[in-house]
Design a protein around this motif. Sequence first.
Motif, mmCIF file in Angstrom:
data_model
loop_
_atom_site.group_PDB
_atom_site.id
_atom_site.type_symbol
_atom_site.label_atom_id
_atom_site.label_comp_id
_atom_site.label_asym_id
_atom_site.label_seq_id
_atom_site.Cartn_x
_atom_site.Cartn_y
_atom_site.Cartn_z
ATOM 1 N N GLU A 132 0.563 -0.992 0.120
ATOM 2 C CA GLU A 132 -0.347 0.306 0.470
ATOM 3 C C GLU A 132 0.960 1.202 0.108
ATOM 4 O O GLU A 132 0.213 2.007 0.221
ATOM 5 C CB GLU A 132 -0.760 0.598 1.328
ATOM 6 N N ASP A 133 2.483 1.145 0.691
ATOM 7 C CA ASP A 133 3.072 2.491 0.418
ATOM 8 C C ASP A 133 4.196 2.647 -0.623
ATOM 9 O O ASP A 133 4.474 3.396 -0.951
ATOM 10 C CB ASP A 133 4.470 2.226 1.721
ATOM 11 N N GLU A 134 3.368 1.546 -2.233
ATOM 12 C CA GLU A 134 3.896 1.853 -3.502
ATOM 13 C C GLU A 134 2.778 2.494 -4.102
ATOM 14 O O GLU A 134 3.273 2.034 -5.740
ATOM 15 C CB GLU A 134 4.576 0.819 -3.954
ATOM 16 N N VAL A 135 1.524 3.043 -3.785
ATOM 17 C CA VAL A 135 0.497 3.516 -4.486
ATOM 18 C C VAL A 135 1.290 4.942 -5.165
ATOM 19 O O VAL A 135 0.660 5.146 -3.556
ATOM 20 C CB VAL A 135 -0.834 2.896 -4.536
ATOM 21 N N ILE A 136 0.519 5.630 -5.567
ATOM 22 C CA ILE A 136 -0.256 6.703 -5.733
ATOM 23 C C ILE A 136 -1.160 7.420 -6.993
ATOM 24 O O ILE A 136 -1.421 6.082 -7.649
ATOM 25 C CB ILE A 136 1.015 7.958 -6.410
ATOM 26 N N PHE A 137 -2.015 8.240 -6.996
ATOM 27 C CA PHE A 137 -2.501 8.654 -7.902
ATOM 28 C C PHE A 137 -2.714 9.758 -8.866
ATOM 29 O O PHE A 137 -1.947 10.464 -7.795
ATOM 30 C CB PHE A 137 -4.491 8.684 -6.961
ATOM 31 N N GLY A 138 -3.339 10.142 -9.283
ATOM 32 C CA GLY A 138 -2.946 11.208 -10.647
ATOM 33 C C GLY A 138 -3.442 11.989 -11.707
ATOM 34 O O GLY A 138 -4.936 10.379 -11.228
ATOM 35 N N LEU A 139 -4.006 12.289 -12.315
ATOM 36 C CA LEU A 139 -5.136 12.625 -13.663
ATOM 37 C C LEU A 139 -5.297 11.221 -14.098
ATOM 38 O O LEU A 139 -5.828 11.273 -14.900
ATOM 39 C CB LEU A 139 -4.605 13.931 -13.974
ATOM 40 N N ASN A 140 -3.940 11.389 -14.605
ATOM 41 C CA ASN A 140 -4.435 9.832 -15.657
ATOM 42 C C ASN A 140 -2.588 9.358 -15.929
ATOM 43 O O ASN A 140 -1.686 9.815 -15.460
ATOM 44 C CB ASN A 140 -4.632 10.818 -16.918
ATOM 45 N N THR A 141 -2.528 8.196 -17.236
ATOM 46 C CA THR A 141 -1.194 7.705 -16.582
ATOM 47 C C THR A 141 0.055 8.932 -17.698
ATOM 48 O O THR A 141 1.092 9.120 -17.397
ATOM 49 C CB THR A 141 -1.624 6.251 -17.753
ATOM 50 N N THR A 142 -0.963 9.361 -18.693
ATOM 51 C CA THR A 142 0.229 10.065 -19.439
ATOM 52 C C THR A 142 0.705 11.333 -18.401
ATOM 53 O O THR A 142 2.058 10.983 -18.294
ATOM 54 C CB THR A 142 -0.468 11.331 -20.430
ATOM 55 N N SER A 143 0.215 11.849 -17.677
ATOM 56 C CA SER A 143 0.541 12.894 -16.409
ATOM 57 C C SER A 143 1.108 12.457 -15.448
ATOM 58 O O SER A 143 2.276 13.011 -15.270
ATOM 59 C CB SER A 143 -0.597 13.536 -16.117
ATOM 60 N N LEU A 144 0.742 11.333 -15.046
ATOM 61 C CA LEU A 144 1.389 10.676 -13.815
ATOM 62 C C LEU A 144 3.328 10.318 -14.486
ATOM 63 O O LEU A 144 4.149 10.723 -14.333
ATOM 64 C CB LEU A 144 1.430 9.245 -13.640
ATOM 65 N N PHE A 145 3.603 10.073 -15.863
ATOM 66 C CA PHE A 145 5.272 9.953 -16.520
ATOM 67 C C PHE A 145 4.805 11.013 -16.538
ATOM 68 O O PHE A 145 6.809 11.224 -16.362
ATOM 69 C CB PHE A 145 4.578 8.874 -17.678
ATOM 70 N N PHE A 146 4.598 11.960 -17.335
ATOM 71 C CA PHE A 146 5.083 13.203 -16.677
ATOM 72 C C PHE A 146 5.905 13.482 -16.056
ATOM 73 O O PHE A 146 6.432 14.414 -15.628
ATOM 74 C CB PHE A 146 4.188 14.603 -18.239
ATOM 75 N N GLN A 147 4.760 14.286 -14.492
ATOM 76 C CA GLN A 147 5.257 13.919 -13.696
ATOM 77 C C GLN A 147 6.469 13.834 -13.003
ATOM 78 O O GLN A 147 7.793 14.443 -12.400
ATOM 79 C CB GLN A 147 3.696 13.943 -12.491
ATOM 80 N N LEU A 148 6.562 12.105 -13.159
ATOM 81 C CA LEU A 148 7.689 11.310 -12.581
ATOM 82 C C LEU A 148 9.328 11.313 -13.374
ATOM 83 O O LEU A 148 9.904 11.653 -13.060
ATOM 84 C CB LEU A 148 6.997 10.008 -12.461
ATOM 85 N N ALA A 149 8.685 11.971 -14.592
ATOM 86 C CA ALA A 149 9.553 11.690 -15.409
ATOM 87 C C ALA A 149 11.436 12.525 -15.373
ATOM 88 O O ALA A 149 12.499 12.179 -14.998
ATOM 89 C CB ALA A 149 9.436 12.220 -17.148
ATOM 90 N N PRO A 150 10.571 13.898 -14.843
ATOM 91 C CA PRO A 150 11.900 14.621 -14.859
ATOM 92 C C PRO A 150 12.869 14.667 -13.485
ATOM 93 O O PRO A 150 13.754 14.578 -12.723
ATOM 94 C CB PRO A 150 11.506 16.171 -14.551
ATOM 95 N N LEU A 151 11.644 13.560 -12.599
ATOM 96 C CA LEU A 151 12.780 13.188 -11.466
ATOM 97 C C LEU A 151 13.363 11.797 -11.263
ATOM 98 O O LEU A 151 14.111 11.650 -10.631
ATOM 99 C CB LEU A 151 11.663 13.150 -10.253
ATOM 100 N N ILE A 152 12.899 11.424 -12.312
ATOM 101 C CA ILE A 152 13.913 9.683 -12.284
ATOM 102 C C ILE A 152 14.948 10.108 -13.213
ATOM 103 O O ILE A 152 16.129 9.330 -13.136
ATOM 104 C CB ILE A 152 12.610 8.847 -13.324
ATOM 105 N N ALA A 153 14.377 11.152 -14.606
ATOM 106 C CA ALA A 153 15.963 11.848 -15.262
ATOM 107 C C ALA A 153 16.799 12.304 -14.592
ATOM 108 O O ALA A 153 17.712 13.402 -14.245
ATOM 109 C CB ALA A 153 15.219 12.439 -15.937
ATOM 110 N N ALA A 154 16.810 13.184 -12.508
ATOM 111 C CA ALA A 154 18.249 14.440 -12.162
ATOM 112 C C ALA A 154 19.212 14.208 -12.575
ATOM 113 O O ALA A 154 20.063 14.656 -12.550
ATOM 114 C CB ALA A 154 17.074 14.518 -10.775
ATOM 115 N N ASN A 155 19.437 12.657 -12.602
ATOM 116 C CA ASN A 155 20.685 12.454 -12.185
ATOM 117 C C ASN A 155 21.085 11.838 -13.389
ATOM 118 O O ASN A 155 22.111 11.188 -13.488
ATOM 119 C CB ASN A 155 21.414 12.158 -11.243
#
Length: 418
Positions: free
Chosen positions: A84-107
Amino acid sequence: MTMLPITQVRAAFPALALSDDGAPRLYLDAPAGTQVAGRVVEAMSHAMIAACANDGGKFRTSVAAGAIADTAIASAAAFFNCGEDEVIFGLNTTSLFFQLAPLIAANWQAGDNILLTRMDHDANVAPWLQAAEARGVEVRFIEWDRETFALKLETLPHLIDARTRAVAVGHASNFLGTINDVTAVCAAARAVGAVSIVDAVQSAPHIALDVGAIGCDLLAASAYKFFGPHLGMAFVSHRLQGLIRPLKVRPSADVMPTRLMPGTPSFEAMAGTTAAIEHLAWLGIAAGTVSADAPLRQRLAAGLAAAQAHETELMRRFLTGIAAVPGLTLHGIANANRLHERVATFTFEIAGHSADAIAANLAARNMFVWNGYYYAWEPAGVLGLRDRGAVRVGFTHYNTLEEVDALTAALGQIAGRA
């Protein structure tokens, strides 16, 4: 084989009872968004009336909103088979990927590379392309075979290396219908320490998802593709959580899901998503393959297995029907012995008839289909269909064999016109 009680299943969807000037509606547009189960409508209405408040307060409606969120998280965890500590919600899959992409790419650094596929919806391509461009990272693509409609997995050892930072792959193609071997792709990514990303939007309505078996770091799906509301949800592994620094307001708690889910969520959509998941779990009960008191995960697996069995028969009937349609070219697996390798999404052309004209003709018959390339920019490019597009139909567990027959008969009439 235990069959779904199709009359009972269809009664669970209010929209299926609608007709226009006496003509029933034939919903064949499921890959873009399914019809909504009645329990979803009821859950969302109840949430907006009985729990219209932000969570975190001491008063009744706030407590109710918090309970909705907690239940939705637990349901999503069962859906993904994760914590349950591995789940998040967002607008849709596209928005979630755009939200997370720069965080994943930071390094990411110059000299690094990422791997994408030529089969994916652009939601699982563009976010990573933009992140790679911002970080000066090489982008590689895995191609797919024009004969088998499968990814060329044999090329993985030549595409993934010690500098690969992320690998993104779709579980099922929204254009070809192919179910990809995402487990093999994620294993190759994991072997070099790369983040593995799976788009499960097209597989979620048809296949029981198990992120542990898949071995991915990030997987997302959209509830409106599996009989629920417009909401996205994602699995984010503990490993990935440890690699990224979230974007968050300072007062918010640095715990899941808050740390990766900024702002107030749509509690009504979360309630609807829980109801959609419960609908899928109910299918197993309706088919008589699981008891009503079984754990949610077990009921989900049984429900989706029953749905998949029903959809396999729909696919078989469709392939038999279109074999008699002159000039029809199917872009996807057509071998009835390989139906376990695809979902019930079919994209095709009919010689001498534009995709737009075919869709309009079917719409006039109250048959709802899509034409175009459905944001599948890469596969449409491989097939040279970005300009003219193609027709796409999709079947799900609420469709019937009679509806498939009506569609193929209509396609035969269209193809037979001079």
